[in-house]
Design an enzyme around this catalytic site. Sequence first.
Site: not given
Length: 335
Positions: A59-60
């Site tokens: 995530y990110s």
Amino acid sequence: METISFGRTGLKVSELCLGTMTIGSSAWKPWALDEADAKPLLKRALDLGFTFFDMADWYSDGEGERVVGSLLTSLVPRDRLILTTKVFYAINDDPNGRGLSRKHLLSSVDASLSRIGTDYVDIFMVHSFDHETPIEETMEALHDIVRSGKARYLGASTMYAWQFAQMNHVALENGWTQFVNMQCQYSLLYREEEREMIPYCCSEGIAVTCFSPLARGWLAGSEDIRTQTDTMLTNYGDALDREICAHVEAVASLRGVTMAEVALAWVRSKDAICCPLMGAGSVSQLDNNVKVLDLELTTAEIESLDALYRPRDVINDYVTHPMPRHSGGVLTSPS
């Protein structure tokens, strides 16, 4: 919010889990919240009683772990939190920077702990099945991570039931730590895990958590920047999906609630599901969705929602493979 037992373990978690794919860096996805925007959302989640938070190094590209971990631990003591993170997908161009090899697992858990700002995670999860690494190598490395104190429990996500069962069998045969959690995709628009994965988990006392209970927004009936830009949303939307969504909307209208509440209440009505992961892009969206805790569908409503579903293609590697359309009753694996 109540706390519940996590499968057959002694762990207690909040009855809803906050998924944090929407938190990290807007440079990664336009719908991901940067740190300043994420702080009021996480603070509100804590005020509502969330203790269970799900992360992933993917995530990110790692920024999600840093933002979520630093904000949460600045607001409450670490021991009051149940933190999960996942490993498998590449976040850089290192040839050893993906999969479930011993090298990647040991490097990844250290990197995740550093970003989160903690000495341990409560559940360390494999994000998918690795076809290129021997299961023995993976399970021994995961066992060593637990033995080192860097993780309290192990979990897995996004694989076939036979793969999950085989991994647990290898661990059992060798006296290594087994998985206590399966995080699978499950919603009114995708129920294929009812065939093998969920019955297996129930028989073994494994806690089942589910992601995308709103089918990436389809079952919420709303439109925002994510629904406009998330390419995975195109995986839904055939005639049957629209029929199910219309029925959810009808039930919601009769009950005076939102479509999201109905869809989430349907998931929570299933005894096999320990708790759903609930994502949110704003405080107002979080507040609205948490109202599901006060909604109980009738048996007739549940049966009417159940009746519409038809088999669809099985989703496995949901990040690297597009989700197929309904298959008209023929179950096939993604190409």
